[in-house]
Design a protein around this motif. Structure first.
Motif, PDB file in Angstrom:
ATOM      1  N   THR A  26       0.800  -1.252   0.068  1.00  0.00           N
ATOM      2  CA  THR A  26       0.112  -0.054   0.009  1.00  0.00           C
ATOM      3  C   THR A  26       0.986   1.325  -0.051  1.00  0.00           C
ATOM      4  O   THR A  26       0.385   2.290   0.450  1.00  0.00           O
ATOM      5  CB  THR A  26      -0.614  -0.044   1.169  1.00  0.00           C
ATOM      6  OG1 THR A  26      -0.116  -0.030   2.360  1.00  0.00           O
ATOM      7  CG2 THR A  26      -1.871  -1.208   1.323  1.00  0.00           C
ATOM      8  N   GLY A  27       2.068   1.191  -0.683  1.00  0.00           N
ATOM      9  CA  GLY A  27       3.048   2.308  -0.568  1.00  0.00           C
ATOM     10  C   GLY A  27       2.688   3.389  -1.602  1.00  0.00           C
ATOM     11  O   GLY A  27       3.548   4.114  -1.884  1.00  0.00           O
ATOM     12  N   GLU A  79      -1.751   6.543   0.263  1.00  0.00           N
ATOM     13  CA  GLU A  79      -1.375   7.050   1.491  1.00  0.00           C
ATOM     14  C   GLU A  79      -1.962   8.479   1.738  1.00  0.00           C
ATOM     15  O   GLU A  79      -2.478   8.943   2.762  1.00  0.00           O
ATOM     16  CB  GLU A  79       0.262   7.537   1.347  1.00  0.00           C
ATOM     17  CG  GLU A  79       1.041   6.205   1.507  1.00  0.00           C
ATOM     18  CD  GLU A  79       2.564   6.338   1.337  1.00  0.00           C
ATOM     19  OE1 GLU A  79       2.954   7.662   1.017  1.00  0.00           O
ATOM     20  OE2 GLU A  79       3.173   5.360   1.134  1.00  0.00           O
ATOM     21  N   ASN A 124      -5.420   7.969   2.787  1.00  0.00           N
ATOM     22  CA  ASN A 124      -5.435   7.682   4.392  1.00  0.00           C
ATOM     23  C   ASN A 124      -5.153   8.439   5.276  1.00  0.00           C
ATOM     24  O   ASN A 124      -5.765   8.615   6.501  1.00  0.00           O
ATOM     25  CB  ASN A 124      -4.439   6.210   4.631  1.00  0.00           C
ATOM     26  CG  ASN A 124      -4.724   5.127   4.169  1.00  0.00           C
ATOM     27  OD1 ASN A 124      -5.973   4.756   3.673  1.00  0.00           O
ATOM     28  ND2 ASN A 124      -3.810   4.337   3.641  1.00  0.00           N
ATOM     29  N   ARG A 125      -4.575   9.777   4.836  1.00  0.00           N
ATOM     30  CA  ARG A 125      -4.313  10.883   5.752  1.00  0.00           C
ATOM     31  C   ARG A 125      -5.403  11.892   5.608  1.00  0.00           C
ATOM     32  O   ARG A 125      -5.500  12.701   6.671  1.00  0.00           O
ATOM     33  CB  ARG A 125      -2.938  11.585   5.198  1.00  0.00           C
ATOM     34  CG  ARG A 125      -1.968  11.034   5.699  1.00  0.00           C
ATOM     35  CD  ARG A 125      -0.509  11.740   5.419  1.00  0.00           C
ATOM     36  NE  ARG A 125      -0.623  12.773   4.623  1.00  0.00           N
ATOM     37  CZ  ARG A 125      -0.013  12.782   3.295  1.00  0.00           C
ATOM     38  NH1 ARG A 125       0.972  11.811   2.931  1.00  0.00           N
ATOM     39  NH2 ARG A 125      -0.335  13.786   2.324  1.00  0.00           N
TER      40      ARG A 125
END
Length: 108
Positions: free
Chosen positions: A42-43, A48, A51-52
């Motif tokens: 999930t990089g 990302e 998710n933030r």
């Protein structure tokens, strides 16, 4: 897949000659340091960022969606408010999208 399984898989590739010893050591060090392998996991930057994404409590007029979008995109929150207002004028999509984000995005 666990780290031990990943290292075993890398060792098999090295034994077959697919990986050199230096490549094996580099991949093993990357796994042990906790870095995600290239092209996997999930990089991905988009994941990302999503998710933030949180609704802002400090920069909010109604639900904080525009303030949260401003934090993750770098645009000012008034620009996001203008975008949602224009989208509202063209068929109400701005209101629907804002409400969905208000309901499903957690606050900070």
């Amino acid at each position: 897949m666990s780290i031990a399984e990943e290292i075993h898989r890398l060792d098999e590739l090295r034994a077959r000659g697919v990986l050199s010893e230096a490549e094996f050591q580099q991949a093993k060090a990357r796994l042990l340091s906790g870095a995600t392998p290239a092209g996997g996991g999930t990089g991905a930057p988009a994941v990302e960022v999503l998710n933030r994404f949180r609704r802002s409590r400090s920069d909010s007029w109604i639900g904080g969606v525009c303030g949260g979008l401003a934090l993750i995109t770098g645009l000012e929150s008034w620009i996001w408010r203008l975008i949602f207002a224009v989208m509202f004028l063209f068929g109400g999509a701005g209101a629907l999208l804002y409400i969905l984000l208000w309901v499903f995005v957690p606050s900070d």
